[in-house]
Design an enzyme around this catalytic site. Structure first.
Site, PDB file in Angstrom:
ATOM      1  N   ARG A   1       0.861  -1.203   0.063  1.00 59.03           N
ATOM      2  CA  ARG A   1      -0.107   0.125  -0.057  1.00 59.03           C
ATOM      3  C   ARG A   1       0.843   1.234   0.079  1.00 59.03           C
ATOM      4  NH1 ARG A   1      -3.804   1.705   4.984  1.00 59.03           N
ATOM      5  NH2 ARG A   1      -1.969   2.773   5.589  1.00 59.03           N
TER       6      ARG A   1
ATOM      7  N   CYS B   1       0.126   5.486   1.018  1.00 59.96           N
ATOM      8  CA  CYS B   1      -0.971   6.495   1.173  1.00 59.96           C
ATOM      9  C   CYS B   1      -0.338   7.841   0.996  1.00 59.96           C
ATOM     10  CB  CYS B   1      -1.263   6.348   2.710  1.00 59.96           C
ATOM     11  SG  CYS B   1      -2.597   7.497   3.086  1.00 59.96           S
TER      12      CYS B   1
END
Length: 126
Positions: A104, A106
């Site tokens: 991931r 962000c």
């Protein structure tokens, strides 16, 4: 290379010249999901937790339309307009993506479509 367009009424329709997703081979590339409730076609309340919840629900609807689950997600990208909301968004995110979690990123961005505070996009694999 073959490309198959992914479309479902269970997630918000595209608000521009793009597809909800594209399947090529065993990979699924899903466009970013902002917190639009597809049942009413409007953005959910101006609370980042509620917005993160709806964005995740929209991602799950796209996955389910292809017979996939969060377990098929190999990479996600979360866009937020205020890094100060990271913890709140993360609390919602981890309800949908459990161990082993996908890779991931962000990132904080200055603006998102329609004034959203969060957008989530994913890549999934069979």
């Amino acid at each position: 290379m073959s490309k198959e367009v992914i479309s479902t009424s269970n997630a918000p329709g595209a608000v521009g010249p793009y597809s909800q997703g594209i399947k090529t081979g065993n990979l699924f590339f899903f466009s970013g999901q902002i917190p639009i409730d597809p049942a009413v076609g409007k953005m959910v309340e101006d609370d980042v937790t509620a917005q993160a919840e709806q964005a995740c629900k929209n991602v799950m609807a796209l996955l389910e339309s292809q017979g996939l689950t969060a377990d098929n997600v190999v990479k996600s990208t979360v866009f937020i307009t205020d890094m100060g909301t990271f913890a709140a968004v993360n609390e919602v995110y981890k309800k949908y993506f459990t161990a082993p979690c996908p890779a991931r990123s962000c990132v904080e961005v200055s603006k998102l479509p329609l004034g959203a505070q969060v957008e989530i996009e994913v890549i999934a694999s069979l």
